[in-house]
Design a protein around this motif. Structure first.
Motif, PDB file in Angstrom:
ATOM      1  N   ARG A 169       0.937  -1.117  -0.349  1.00  0.00           N
ATOM      2  CA  ARG A 169       0.044  -0.336  -0.300  1.00  0.00           C
ATOM      3  C   ARG A 169       1.274   1.144  -0.158  1.00  0.00           C
ATOM      4  O   ARG A 169       1.478   2.417   0.961  1.00  0.00           O
ATOM      5  CB  ARG A 169      -0.870   0.160   0.906  1.00  0.00           C
ATOM      6  CG  ARG A 169      -2.065  -1.282   0.624  1.00  0.00           C
ATOM      7  CD  ARG A 169      -3.556  -1.006   1.944  1.00  0.00           C
ATOM      8  NE  ARG A 169      -2.817  -0.605   2.995  1.00  0.00           N
ATOM      9  CZ  ARG A 169      -2.976  -2.458   3.995  1.00  0.00           C
ATOM     10  NH1 ARG A 169      -3.057  -3.424   3.729  1.00  0.00           N
ATOM     11  NH2 ARG A 169      -2.573  -2.170   5.520  1.00  0.00           N
ATOM     12  N   LEU A 170       1.246   1.562  -1.430  1.00  0.00           N
ATOM     13  CA  LEU A 170       2.591   2.462  -1.249  1.00  0.00           C
ATOM     14  C   LEU A 170       1.724   4.292  -1.019  1.00  0.00           C
ATOM     15  O   LEU A 170       0.860   4.185  -2.410  1.00  0.00           O
ATOM     16  CB  LEU A 170       2.652   2.698  -2.470  1.00  0.00           C
ATOM     17  CG  LEU A 170       4.752   3.509  -2.936  1.00  0.00           C
ATOM     18  CD1 LEU A 170       5.151   3.469  -1.757  1.00  0.00           C
ATOM     19  CD2 LEU A 170       4.885   3.157  -4.189  1.00  0.00           C
ATOM     20  N   HIS A 171       1.772   4.787  -0.524  1.00  0.00           N
ATOM     21  CA  HIS A 171       1.246   6.380   0.064  1.00  0.00           C
ATOM     22  C   HIS A 171       2.322   7.004  -1.178  1.00  0.00           C
ATOM     23  O   HIS A 171       3.872   7.126  -0.768  1.00  0.00           O
ATOM     24  CB  HIS A 171       1.498   7.209   1.312  1.00  0.00           C
ATOM     25  CG  HIS A 171       0.374   6.272   2.086  1.00  0.00           C
ATOM     26  ND1 HIS A 171      -0.777   6.341   2.687  1.00  0.00           N
ATOM     27  CD2 HIS A 171       0.301   4.314   2.379  1.00  0.00           C
ATOM     28  CE1 HIS A 171      -1.441   5.904   3.735  1.00  0.00           C
ATOM     29  NE2 HIS A 171      -0.110   4.423   3.420  1.00  0.00           N
ATOM     30  N   VAL A 172       1.825   7.979  -2.468  1.00  0.00           N
ATOM     31  CA  VAL A 172       2.543   8.200  -2.497  1.00  0.00           C
ATOM     32  C   VAL A 172       2.576  10.130  -2.996  1.00  0.00           C
ATOM     33  O   VAL A 172       1.227  10.253  -3.023  1.00  0.00           O
ATOM     34  CB  VAL A 172       2.378   8.149  -4.145  1.00  0.00           C
ATOM     35  CG1 VAL A 172       3.625   8.945  -5.617  1.00  0.00           C
ATOM     36  CG2 VAL A 172       2.616   6.925  -4.626  1.00  0.00           C
ATOM     37  N   ILE A 173       3.239  10.689  -2.219  1.00  0.00           N
ATOM     38  CA  ILE A 173       2.755  12.071  -1.920  1.00  0.00           C
ATOM     39  C   ILE A 173       3.270  13.302  -3.518  1.00  0.00           C
ATOM     40  O   ILE A 173       4.766  13.167  -3.810  1.00  0.00           O
ATOM     41  CB  ILE A 173       3.924  12.482  -1.056  1.00  0.00           C
ATOM     42  CG1 ILE A 173       3.925  11.644   0.240  1.00  0.00           C
ATOM     43  CG2 ILE A 173       3.631  14.647  -0.388  1.00  0.00           C
ATOM     44  CD1 ILE A 173       2.129  11.673   0.683  1.00  0.00           C
ATOM     45  N   THR A 174       2.972  13.796  -4.084  1.00  0.00           N
ATOM     46  CA  THR A 174       3.199  14.284  -5.123  1.00  0.00           C
ATOM     47  C   THR A 174       2.810  16.413  -4.764  1.00  0.00           C
ATOM     48  O   THR A 174       1.564  16.653  -4.497  1.00  0.00           O
ATOM     49  CB  THR A 174       2.525  14.058  -6.749  1.00  0.00           C
ATOM     50  OG1 THR A 174       0.873  13.616  -5.891  1.00  0.00           O
ATOM     51  CG2 THR A 174       2.376  12.838  -7.228  1.00  0.00           C
ATOM     52  N   ASP A 175       3.484  16.746  -5.102  1.00  0.00           N
ATOM     53  CA  ASP A 175       3.562  18.994  -5.476  1.00  0.00           C
ATOM     54  C   ASP A 175       1.854  19.258  -5.745  1.00  0.00           C
ATOM     55  O   ASP A 175       2.277  19.122  -7.264  1.00  0.00           O
ATOM     56  CB  ASP A 175       4.458  19.212  -5.751  1.00  0.00           C
ATOM     57  CG  ASP A 175       4.630  20.914  -5.127  1.00  0.00           C
ATOM     58  OD1 ASP A 175       3.404  21.709  -5.299  1.00  0.00           O
ATOM     59  OD2 ASP A 175       5.733  21.495  -4.538  1.00  0.00           O
ATOM     60  N   ALA A 176       0.989  19.642  -5.002  1.00  0.00           N
ATOM     61  CA  ALA A 176       0.005  20.350  -6.001  1.00  0.00           C
ATOM     62  C   ALA A 176       0.082  21.355  -6.949  1.00  0.00           C
ATOM     63  O   ALA A 176      -0.843  21.859  -7.660  1.00  0.00           O
ATOM     64  CB  ALA A 176      -1.092  20.236  -4.697  1.00  0.00           C
ATOM     65  N   LEU A 177       0.934  21.888  -6.237  1.00  0.00           N
ATOM     66  CA  LEU A 177       1.385  22.996  -7.358  1.00  0.00           C
ATOM     67  C   LEU A 177       2.293  22.343  -8.941  1.00  0.00           C
ATOM     68  O   LEU A 177       1.771  23.100 -10.152  1.00  0.00           O
ATOM     69  CB  LEU A 177       1.971  23.699  -6.713  1.00  0.00           C
ATOM     70  CG  LEU A 177       1.292  24.160  -5.350  1.00  0.00           C
ATOM     71  CD1 LEU A 177       1.951  26.279  -5.044  1.00  0.00           C
ATOM     72  CD2 LEU A 177      -0.139  25.038  -6.488  1.00  0.00           C
ATOM     73  N   THR A 178       3.357  21.583  -8.974  1.00  0.00           N
ATOM     74  CA  THR A 178       4.275  21.200  -9.625  1.00  0.00           C
ATOM     75  C   THR A 178       4.053  20.307 -10.176  1.00  0.00           C
ATOM     76  O   THR A 178       4.542  19.353 -11.613  1.00  0.00           O
ATOM     77  CB  THR A 178       5.296  21.180  -9.193  1.00  0.00           C
ATOM     78  OG1 THR A 178       5.979  20.797  -7.938  1.00  0.00           O
ATOM     79  CG2 THR A 178       5.759  23.077  -9.209  1.00  0.00           C
ATOM     80  N   GLY A 179       3.083  19.287  -9.254  1.00  0.00           N
ATOM     81  CA  GLY A 179       3.655  17.770 -10.273  1.00  0.00           C
ATOM     82  C   GLY A 179       4.391  16.554  -9.653  1.00  0.00           C
ATOM     83  O   GLY A 179       4.153  15.565  -9.760  1.00  0.00           O
TER      84      GLY A 179
END
Length: 737
Positions: A169-179
């Motif tokens: 169950r991989l939690h991936v964090i992506t920047d909401a402004l740059t992706g």
């Protein structure tokens, strides 16, 4: 004797058989803690004050857990969750005595994303290695795990790792402004390798009687049970049953033998936390722990998934991974993630402290069991032999002995896998408990010129660590902070500047974690920065808080001044004078056009009886037009060189001697990689040269002296894969001149 419905009897039965392991889930209900409009005592948050908790007008606070001595809060900002915003307010007789806060300054950001949830999910999906079975709906949140707030999406991708048997169950964090991908972590904690044979002798276990016999369900410890997966990875897990209440033979051929190990491990870990630390089982709720054994075929792994323990049978299905310290280790992850909201962040130094906490308590569970077949020691996983060499996974007395772990802290500790950065805390704990040099459990080396340490014993060492975890640690705790927090825990339990306090000081020094702590006789105080550094753009300001604590005698007035500062920078204090026990806010301002720089600034605090100082790292970022980011993915095939380019066009200043290159590469076995920055004139600056061995992924910022270069033109990140068998991609990179 207890009774169930329909007349069935519930029997506590002690029986003899083999030993070790298990785990389960629970939760905490959060309720708001708000000051009443009535003229009553202010809430702890209000007592502590906005500056002390790094609060903003948009913050909300929810009580996560409380005792008479400490209240833990989670935080929201503009109604959305703040990861890393958790805090502790400590109390004595209803009065605030201190706080633990991870934010460097109050949050101030827009909560409107530029990147859609659909794009965030696509980026998260591409980061998953293995077979995907489902992808969750991305959640918008504030990622403050590094002390500053960034708007981000968190997407949970579920599936199977490349081996086809280990769930993920991989939690991936992506920047909401740059992706750009900011990071990721797998919710499922595991230990893997190769091995042979089964471990323990006769043990007593608790079972439940029913109309047809007995089940391997523990009525004393919240109904924890042990079940058989039938060497499958999915489907029903059948709870073990037996006619005569005599379970297993101690041989692997009898499937119940491994089940007894797991059942005994779950019970022992439950009892350890309850009887030694006063915690009602793993989750603090009295709920028991499910344990799944005989999982998969020849599955050389054991894992904790947040709700239960699961054990494979090892290579050739010949050696189940059901050792007592494995059970204690994995279930201690459950303790950590329920004491600290979401657990210590599973990356960098907090991740190392997370893993070390499990190693520490896994070993203490083994000592607590007092088994002659599996005697207590400071070797981790010595029974399961997953390397196939007879060697343990890790050595707490000398972590570097495994060839990968850090036994002494360094500036690179935060960059290695959390199972290896854990070595610093493991080494500290061993020294605190047993001392340095030759011991009954191994020889513990000193780091640098540190003085020898005399241990205070396992009982005191584990009490200090548990209190620090319970009353001081927050999700973003670093090694430097852990030194201070364990000293505070030692002072709480055994007195300020007593033998135990001084042993904690000496043990951290012995593993190269330094501090400004001291012992004194007259009026005295300590200083603590909310963050070790502050970075500002030209023409802007940044703040940190200096907390003061009166540690001896009477609180005195303290006046603050700043030492030498970089050109174009000013440092001010509000207020400039406080009484020991009160905080001040330090404001760092850079004039417009200030060149990029980085230097330590000495903050001096002067009282009538004593003067104390602390160092603040002050950085001025690049001027406008002198930064760039490339977020395009570039595949890195085996034995191939690839490039990614950032073109700088409007930079009007000379590049800095401390220019930074932030690199994010997804790649297994980073020891294959050579990473080079090419300046516009073709000059090469090697950033990474086949270091890191089998560690996965590079997420690192490199400091480079580019003062001899012209700023404008194409800057190229060149990545060479110098070996076969492992591939990956450039995820993103940034340049700040």
């Amino acid at each position: 004797m207890h009774f169930l419905n329909r007349g069935r009897k519930l029997v506590r039965t002690a029986i003899a058989l083999a030993a070790t392991i298990a785990l389960a889930g629970g939760g905490v209900t959060a309720t708001a803690d708000r000051a009443s409009a009535a003229p009553v005592t202010p809430s702890p948050i209000a007592q502590a004050g906005t500056a002390a908790v790094k609060g903003s007008a948009k913050d909300g606070y929810q009580v996560y857990s409380r005792t008479s001595e400490a209240i833990r809060y989670t935080r929201t900002y503009d109604g959305i969750r703040v990861y890393g915003g958790d805090l502790i307010v400590r109390l004595k007789n209803g009065k605030v005595t201190g706080t633990s806060v991870g934010l460097a300054k109050p949050l101030s950001l827009s909560t409107k994303p530029s990147v859609t949830a659909l794009s965030a999910r696509a980026k998260a999906t591409s980061a998953f290695r293995g077979k995907i079975t489902s992808s969750g709906t991305p959640e918008l949140f504030v990622d403050a795990s590094d002390g500053t707030g960034k708007l981000a999406w968190e997407t949970v991708i579920s599936g199977w790792q490349p081996d086809g048997q280990t769930p993920s169950r991989l939690h991936v964090i992506t920047d909401a402004l740059t992706g750009a991908v900011r990071g990721s972590f797998d919710e499922i904690e595991s230990v893997s390798g190769t091995g042979n044979s089964i471990y323990s002798g006769p043990v007593a276990i608790e079972t439940t009687a029913n109309d047809t016999g007995f089940s391997l369900t523990d009525p004393v410890r919240g109904g924890g049970y042990t079940c058989d997966m039938g060497n499958r990875t999915s489907g029903t897990c059948a709870v073990f049953t037996d006619d005569d209440n005599l379970w297993g033979t101690g041989a692997n051929a009898d499937r119940a033998s491994a089940a007894v190990d797991a059942h005994f491990g779950a019970a022992t870990t439950f009892d350890y936390f309850k009887n030694v630390h006063g915690r009602d089982g793993i989750f603090g709720t009295g709920v028991g722990v499910p344990s799944r054994v005989h999982y998969g075929s020849a599955y050389v792994n054991a894992f904790w998934d947040g709700a239960q323990m699961t054990y494979g049978d090892g290579s050739g299905n010949a050696k189940p991974l059901v050792a007592l310290d494995v059970a204690g280790h994995e279930m201690s992850h459950g303790v950590t993630e329920h004491v600290v909201p979401g657990g210590l962040t599973y990356a960098g130094e907090p991740g190392g402290l997370n893993e070390a906490t499990s190693d520490i308590f896994g070993s203490m569970v083994e000592f607590y069991a007092n088994s002659t077949a599996d005697a207590g020691d400071y070797d981790i996983g010595e029974k399961i032999d997953i390397r196939g060499t007879g060697a343990p996974l890790r050595y707490m007395y000398d972590p570097a002995k495994d060839g990968s772990s850090h036994g002494c802290w360094s500036t690179t500790t935060k960059n290695v896998d959390v199972h290896y950065s854990s070595g610093v805390a493991n080494h500290f704990f061993f020294d605190l408990a047993e001392g340095t040099g030759v011991t009954a459990y191994g020889t513990s080396p000193l780091c640098g010129s540190a003085a020898p340490v005399a241990g205070v014993g396992r009982e005191k060492a584990s009490a200090i660590w548990f209190r620090a975890l319970s009353n001081y640690f927050i999700s973003s705790t670093t090694y430097a902070q852990a030194r201070g927090y364990t000293l505070s825990a030692a002072a709480d339990l055994y007195g300020f500047c007593g033998t135990e306090y001084k042993a904690v000081q000496a043990s951290w020094t012995a593993v190269n974690v330094a501090g400004d702590d001291f012992c004194s006789a007259g009026n005295d105080f300590t200083l603590a920065l909310s963050a070790p550094s502050v970075a500002v753009d030209p023409g802007t300001s940044g703040t940190v808080t200096v907390a003061t604590t009166a540690i001896n005698g009477d609180p005195e007035p303290i006046t603050f001044t700043a030492g030498v500062v970089p050109a174009g920078v000013t440092v001010s204090f509000d207020p400039a004078t406080v009484t020991a026990g009160e905080p001040t806010t330090v404001t760092v301002t850079a004039d417009p056009g200030t060149p990029r720089s980085s230097a330590p600034v000495t903050i001096t605090a002067t009282a009538p009886s004593v003067t104390r100082a602390v160092s603040l790292a002050v950085s001025v970022n690049s001027s406008a037009g002198c930064t760039g980011t490339n977020g395009d993915d570039v595949a890195i095939p085996d034995n191939t060189t690839v490039t990614s380019t950032i073109t700088i066009a409007d930079c009007a200043v000379t590049p800095s001697s401390t220019a930074s290159v932030e690199v994010h590469i997804v790649h297994t076995y980073i020891g294959d990689l050579v990473i080079t920055l090419l300046a516009p004139d073709g000059t090469a600056y090697v950033l990474h040269n086949r270091a890191g061995g089998g560690t996965d992924n590079i997420n690192q910022t490199y400091t480079v002296n580019l003062s001899a270069e012209a700023p404008n033109g194409p800057w190229v990140l060149q990545v060479r894969d110098a070996a076969s068998a492992d591939i990956g991609k450039i995820d993103s990179w940034s340049l700040s001149l």
